[in-house]
Design a protein around this motif. Structure first.
Motif, PDB file in Angstrom:
ATOM      1  N   PHE A 241     -10.052  -7.962   3.307  1.00  0.00           N
ATOM      2  CA  PHE A 241      -9.378  -9.212   2.953  1.00  0.00           C
ATOM      3  C   PHE A 241      -9.910 -10.293   3.892  1.00  0.00           C
ATOM      4  O   PHE A 241     -10.433  -9.976   4.958  1.00  0.00           O
ATOM      5  CB  PHE A 241      -7.869  -9.059   3.138  1.00  0.00           C
ATOM      6  N   PHE A 242      -9.748 -11.553   3.492  1.00  0.00           N
ATOM      7  CA  PHE A 242     -10.286 -12.640   4.315  1.00  0.00           C
ATOM      8  C   PHE A 242      -9.235 -13.684   4.632  1.00  0.00           C
ATOM      9  O   PHE A 242      -8.342 -13.950   3.817  1.00  0.00           O
ATOM     10  CB  PHE A 242     -11.475 -13.302   3.608  1.00  0.00           C
ATOM     11  N   GLU A 243      -9.362 -14.245   5.810  1.00  0.00           N
ATOM     12  CA  GLU A 243      -8.533 -15.391   6.169  1.00  0.00           C
ATOM     13  C   GLU A 243      -9.445 -16.481   6.708  1.00  0.00           C
ATOM     14  O   GLU A 243     -10.326 -16.207   7.525  1.00  0.00           O
ATOM     15  CB  GLU A 243      -7.473 -14.996   7.215  1.00  0.00           C
ATOM     16  N   VAL A 244      -9.233 -17.674   6.223  1.00  0.00           N
ATOM     17  CA  VAL A 244     -10.056 -18.816   6.646  1.00  0.00           C
ATOM     18  C   VAL A 244      -9.139 -19.795   7.361  1.00  0.00           C
ATOM     19  O   VAL A 244      -8.191 -20.309   6.762  1.00  0.00           O
ATOM     20  CB  VAL A 244     -10.720 -19.488   5.431  1.00  0.00           C
ATOM     21  N   VAL A 245      -9.413 -20.002   8.635  1.00  0.00           N
ATOM     22  CA  VAL A 245      -8.485 -20.756   9.471  1.00  0.00           C
ATOM     23  C   VAL A 245      -9.193 -21.979  10.048  1.00  0.00           C
ATOM     24  O   VAL A 245     -10.323 -21.893  10.532  1.00  0.00           O
ATOM     25  CB  VAL A 245      -7.948 -19.851  10.604  1.00  0.00           C
TER      26      VAL A 245
ATOM     27  N   ALA B 204     -12.327 -17.398  -6.890  1.00  0.00           N
ATOM     28  CA  ALA B 204     -11.308 -17.771  -5.909  1.00  0.00           C
ATOM     29  C   ALA B 204     -11.617 -17.205  -4.520  1.00  0.00           C
ATOM     30  O   ALA B 204     -11.333 -17.835  -3.503  1.00  0.00           O
ATOM     31  CB  ALA B 204      -9.939 -17.305  -6.384  1.00  0.00           C
ATOM     32  N   THR B 205     -12.231 -16.023  -4.474  1.00  0.00           N
ATOM     33  CA  THR B 205     -12.502 -15.428  -3.165  1.00  0.00           C
ATOM     34  C   THR B 205     -13.704 -16.061  -2.470  1.00  0.00           C
ATOM     35  O   THR B 205     -14.056 -15.681  -1.365  1.00  0.00           O
ATOM     36  CB  THR B 205     -12.723 -13.907  -3.289  1.00  0.00           C
TER      37      THR B 205
ATOM     38  N   ALA C 204      -5.995 -15.507  -4.505  1.00  0.00           N
ATOM     39  CA  ALA C 204      -6.266 -16.290  -3.297  1.00  0.00           C
ATOM     40  C   ALA C 204      -4.960 -16.957  -2.905  1.00  0.00           C
ATOM     41  O   ALA C 204      -4.105 -17.215  -3.755  1.00  0.00           O
ATOM     42  CB  ALA C 204      -7.342 -17.336  -3.558  1.00  0.00           C
TER      43      ALA C 204
ATOM     44  N   VAL D 217      -3.137 -11.270  -1.204  1.00  0.00           N
ATOM     45  CA  VAL D 217      -4.188 -12.234  -1.546  1.00  0.00           C
ATOM     46  C   VAL D 217      -5.482 -11.857  -0.851  1.00  0.00           C
ATOM     47  O   VAL D 217      -5.513 -11.599   0.340  1.00  0.00           O
ATOM     48  CB  VAL D 217      -3.783 -13.691  -1.192  1.00  0.00           C
ATOM     49  N   ARG D 218      -6.541 -11.786  -1.619  1.00  0.00           N
ATOM     50  CA  ARG D 218      -7.842 -11.341  -1.091  1.00  0.00           C
ATOM     51  C   ARG D 218      -8.361 -12.328  -0.052  1.00  0.00           C
ATOM     52  O   ARG D 218      -8.989 -11.958   0.914  1.00  0.00           O
ATOM     53  CB  ARG D 218      -8.820 -11.199  -2.269  1.00  0.00           C
ATOM     54  N   VAL D 219      -8.089 -13.599  -0.275  1.00  0.00           N
ATOM     55  CA  VAL D 219      -8.481 -14.584   0.727  1.00  0.00           C
ATOM     56  C   VAL D 219      -7.335 -15.564   0.921  1.00  0.00           C
ATOM     57  O   VAL D 219      -6.677 -15.975  -0.032  1.00  0.00           O
ATOM     58  CB  VAL D 219      -9.803 -15.300   0.352  1.00  0.00           C
ATOM     59  N   LEU D 220      -7.087 -15.882   2.190  1.00  0.00           N
ATOM     60  CA  LEU D 220      -5.963 -16.744   2.536  1.00  0.00           C
ATOM     61  C   LEU D 220      -6.487 -17.917   3.352  1.00  0.00           C
ATOM     62  O   LEU D 220      -7.214 -17.721   4.327  1.00  0.00           O
ATOM     63  CB  LEU D 220      -4.962 -15.918   3.355  1.00  0.00           C
ATOM     64  N   LEU D 221      -6.129 -19.132   2.944  1.00  0.00           N
ATOM     65  CA  LEU D 221      -6.503 -20.318   3.719  1.00  0.00           C
ATOM     66  C   LEU D 221      -5.318 -20.727   4.585  1.00  0.00           C
ATOM     67  O   LEU D 221      -4.219 -20.938   4.073  1.00  0.00           O
ATOM     68  CB  LEU D 221      -6.877 -21.487   2.805  1.00  0.00           C
ATOM     69  N   VAL D 222      -5.572 -20.823   5.902  1.00  0.00           N
ATOM     70  CA  VAL D 222      -4.490 -21.097   6.846  1.00  0.00           C
ATOM     71  C   VAL D 222      -4.914 -22.166   7.843  1.00  0.00           C
ATOM     72  O   VAL D 222      -5.823 -21.915   8.621  1.00  0.00           O
ATOM     73  CB  VAL D 222      -4.141 -19.835   7.661  1.00  0.00           C
TER      74      VAL D 222
END
Ligand code: FES
Ligand SMILES: [Fe+2]
Lengths: 433, 162
Positions: A217-221, A365-366, B119, B141-146
């Motif tokens: 899984f990914f998180e973009v901060v 979306a990913t 997402a 969610v496969r990708v999370l914007l934070v």
């Protein structure tokens, strides 16, 4: 998908272009220090941000970077003769100092008066670490010298290589931000992990988490200098294994560490709009690199490449179809059939064409990380263009950054769990698993 | 020929020039199919509504009920959640710290069962993130914007041809 005008905005970096102006707010690596190995050595051609330049090192040890072509009749100063105090054009003998100022024009009677009016455009060139850095922007706004940890640790703790990549810089950068390609292209696809085969990755505990969980899984901060792009996999007892890649505007990324191996990272520096330098480095914050590590790097392991001797062009390149091995591709030994992380990336990124047409993409979306990075770049370019706002990434605080690999409980923001693990701190080891 | 020599006839060398790039065939790409954007609380709903107002090709916008079993359209009509996401290829979660973890879990589980791409955007004005929010949304969610803002949602939808 990106509108064509925005694709142009982000990919064109020549003089006067908005993105070119953004790049001209930063020190960029332009040469290995050993490309100008000694005082008075031969000059070297440099092309960066679509400008053709010549780099010199005078007998007195002064570095200079100036217009490649003699002001008189446009001869390339590659043929220049390095002499005391500068370089002399062999055609009619005009001589310039390291700042491109003409200091001797033998054919003119009123020599010194005439000289005053002849100056080649020149830029500061400084040695930091084993790299020569240039700043092509407004002298009034010159930022502090680069503070990247890989360039400021003692020389024996760091190793840098570069290779020519024959496509636009943004395609290469996007590869560094697009973490979702890693478990495919570099990991051996759905079948396994190529990590243990590389001496610069092998043996790290984190490798097991990579292997055990192929769908991260990914998180973009948001981060002050750019973005933190984190890949998250399952670890023991409901814990998460995080690998966090910082991107600092406009073109710097760090790969998360593995065990006590050196940390690697990249700079993607535009040569012109259809070529870039892929700089790759490996450094350890607290110890010297071992001989075995350095020889593996020199041999092209890890993020480095095996180049054609005497050049920075990889041995495996488009002229030989990157030496793709269809047998190994079929058997799965090499998922893409191409050997080495660097060439796996360059083969695919070059295959998109010199400047990929981003109007034809089918993003999903990913791809949110890439979408966000483009948006940040665009905002920075427009803010500089329209309001003169200084972009992020050209101050020391944004550059003193590290990548991180760590195991954390499931409800912790990784930024909190990592804390000052993101800070490059002298004498403090990297945060890694 | 040696591996290091230049071979102008290699397939890649011929193919990757700018001239050849011009022959990439040109035809309209399909839009994303049935993008669903779901707000999980009141404040996320405001952001979603304002992005929705721009007008999109096929994306649809909802607020989730507290159980998540129902999705309420922007015009206030309740719909059955499963039916709404069934034929979607991507579901975008928009939430703040005020979201209901139960709703996220039920929509998230429905997406996972159907292998629908997900997402998430955590719309936070400022301040630290709540661990409960993160723990609740992360698995789904496969990708999370934070953090993310209205602009992020807009750019994401535009990029995926919603
Ligand atoms: S699968 Fe990503 S470019 Fe083909
Ligand atoms: Fe890669």
């Amino acid at each position: 998908m990106l509108r064509p005008d925005i694709n142009d905005l982000l990919t064109q970096t020549g003089p006067g272009t908005p993105m070119g102006n953004l790049f001209r707010r930063y020190w960029q690596p332009v040469l290995h220090a050993d490309e100008l190995p000694e005082d008075g050595c031969p000059p070297v051609r440099v092309k960066i941000l679509s400008e053709r330049l010549i780099a010199v090192r005078t007998p007195e040890g002064e570095y200079g970077l100036m217009d490649e072509f003699c002001a008189h009749r446009g001869v390339s100063m590659f043929f220049g003769r390095v002499e005391d105090g500068g370089i002399r054009c062999p055609y009619h003998g005009w001589k310039y100092n390291a700042n491109g100022q003409a200091i001797d024009v033998p054919s003119e009677l009123n020599n010194s008066e005439f000289c005053k009016n002849v100056k080649l455009r020149s830029y500061p060139l400084v040695k930091l670490g084993d790299i020569l850095w240039a700043y092509l922007g407004d002298p009034q706004k010159q930022p502090a010298l680069p503070a990247w940890e890989f360039a400021t640790v003692p020389t024996r703790q760091t190793f840098t290589s570069k290779r020519l990549q024959e496509n636009n810089w943004l395609q290469a950068l996007e590869g560094g931000i697009d973490s979702s390609h890693v478990s495919w292209l570099h990991g051996g696809g759905p079948t396994g992990s190529g990590l243990e085969a590389d001496p610069l990755f092998a043996g790290a505990k984190g490798n097991q988490y990579n292997k055990g969980d192929l769908k991260p899984f990914f998180e973009v901060v948001e981060n002050d200098g750019g973005l933190l792009i984190a890949a998250r996999r399952n670890a023991e007892e409901g814990h998460y294994y995080w690998r966090v890649t910082p991107w600092v505007l406009p073109n710097f990324t760090l790969v998360p560490p593995r065990g006590d191996h050196p940390i690697h990272g990249h700079f993607w520096v535009p040569i012109d709009d259809e070529n870039c330098w892929s700089w790759s480095f490996d450094y350890h914050p607290t110890r010297e690199l071992s001989e075995a590590e350095v020889s593996a790097m020199e041999a092209g392991a890890g993020v480095h490449s095996k180049n054609i001797p005497g050049t920075y062009r990889p041995v495996a390149n488009k002229d030989n179809d990157y030496l793709i091995d269809r047998v190994k591709q079929k058997s799965g030994e090499l998922f893409s059939g191409v050997e080495g992380i660097a060439i796996q990336d360059s083969s695919l990124q070059e295959s998109m064409g010199p400047v990929v047409d981003r109007t034809k993409e089918r993003l999903v979306a990913t791809d949110a990380g890439i979408i966000k990075a483009r948006q940040k770049l665009r905002r920075a370019v427009e803010a500089l263009r329209d309001h003169g706002t200084e972009p992020a990434g050209n101050v020391i605080e944004h550059q003193k950054i590290r990548s991180v690999a760590i195991v954390l409980p499931p409800d912790l923001p990784f930024v909190e769990g990592i804390g000052d693990g993101f800070q490059a701190r002298e004498g403090v080891p990297q945060t890694t698993v | 020929m040696m591996a290091t020599s230049t071979n102008p006839l290699s397939a890649c060398a011929r193919a990757v020039t700018a001239e050849e790039a011009a022959y990439r065939i040109d035809y309209p790409l399909a839009h994303a199919r049935s993008t669903r954007v779901i707000a999980f609380d009141e404040s996320a709903a405001q952001t979603v509504a304002s992005v929705a107002a721009v007008g999109w090709g096929q994306a649809q916008f909802y607020t989730a009920s507290s159980s998540g079993d129902e999705l309420v359209t922007l015009s206030g009509e309740p719909r059955v959640m499963i039916a709404e996401i069934e034929h979607s290829d991507s579901v975008i979660f928009a939430a703040t710290d005020a979201m209901d973890p139960g709703a996220v879990a039920s929509v998230g589980a429905a997406c996972r069962e159907r292998s629908i791409m997900t997402a998430g955007l955590l719309l936070l004005d400022s301040g630290p993130l709540s661990g409960t929010t993160l723990a609740a949304i992360r698995p789904y969610v496969r990708v999370l914007l934070v953090p993310a803002d209205e602009d992020d949602l807009f750019e994401l939808l535009k990029a995926i041809r919603a």
